[in-house]
Write a protein that holds these residues in place. Structure first.
Motif, mmCIF file in Angstrom:
data_model
loop_
_atom_site.group_PDB
_atom_site.id
_atom_site.type_symbol
_atom_site.label_atom_id
_atom_site.label_comp_id
_atom_site.label_asym_id
_atom_site.label_seq_id
_atom_site.Cartn_x
_atom_site.Cartn_y
_atom_site.Cartn_z
ATOM 1 N N GLU A 169 6.534 0.830 -2.940
ATOM 2 C CA GLU A 169 5.549 1.300 -1.955
ATOM 3 C C GLU A 169 6.106 1.223 -0.541
ATOM 4 O O GLU A 169 5.966 2.155 0.252
ATOM 5 C CB GLU A 169 4.265 0.470 -2.046
ATOM 6 N N GLU B 47 6.667 4.421 1.860
ATOM 7 C CA GLU B 47 5.929 4.429 3.131
ATOM 8 C C GLU B 47 6.871 4.582 4.317
ATOM 9 O O GLU B 47 6.579 5.329 5.261
ATOM 10 C CB GLU B 47 5.113 3.140 3.280
ATOM 11 N N THR C 217 6.722 10.721 -3.512
ATOM 12 C CA THR C 217 5.772 11.408 -2.647
ATOM 13 C C THR C 217 5.418 12.753 -3.266
ATOM 14 O O THR C 217 6.098 13.243 -4.170
ATOM 15 C CB THR C 217 6.360 11.617 -1.237
#
Length: 162
Positions: free
Chosen positions: A39, A43, A69
């Motif tokens: 994550e 991000e 993504t």
């Protein structure tokens, strides 16, 4: 004394050493931390508008988490896995492995090892000096940027890596 008797005595002398051997204990990467690292890596790249895949593997190179993504290319899945596997297996970041292979004729054949990918973006996950897994990122416009995102993922979980 016969040769057979000498060999038997020598073999028996080794039994206490083998019997006292300790069981090997190794740390490994739990799913919760693998997910957090993936994550964090995704991000970090998303914040720079990079569409990537992050794959986290355990110390044996087995996949623990994959996150991509919405616009990541299909090739980024395998690229990120191979980078993570390479970093875990070699216990080094893939940029350093790639640079070593470019400079050292003996290391050039590392690219021939099945599953290895000598592109930037694979980083080992460590507890102290012990490698417990690795993260690979694929899809940013450059391996150095994949590596930055991989490091950001590790940084996100750093407090739990003890």
């Amino acid at each position: 004394m016969s040769k057979f008797r000498l060999a038997t005595i020598a073999a028996l002398a080794l039994i206490p050493a083998a019997a006292s051997a300790q069981v090997l204990q190794e740390r490994n990467l739990p799913l919760s931390i693998a997910q957090e690292i993936a994550e964090g890596a995704v991000e970090a790249c998303a914040a720079k508008n990079f569409s990537v895949t992050a794959t986290v593997v355990d110390r044996a190179g087995l996949v623990r988490a994959v996150l991509l993504t919405d616009k990541a290319g299909p090739h980024t899945i395998e690229a990120s896995r191979a980078k993570a596997y390479t970093a875990a297996s070699a216990r080094n970041n893939t940029t350093a492995i790639m640079e070593n292979a470019e400079k050292n004729p003996a290391a050039r054949h590392l690219a021939s090892i099945e599953g290895f990918l000598l592109l930037g973006g694979g980083v080992p996950v460590k507890v102290g000096d012990e490698v417990i897994g690795a993260v690979g990122v694929g899809g940013a416009p450059g391996g150095h940027l994949d590596e930055e995102c991989a490091n950001a993922g590790i940084e996100k979980a750093k407090a739990k890596l003890r």
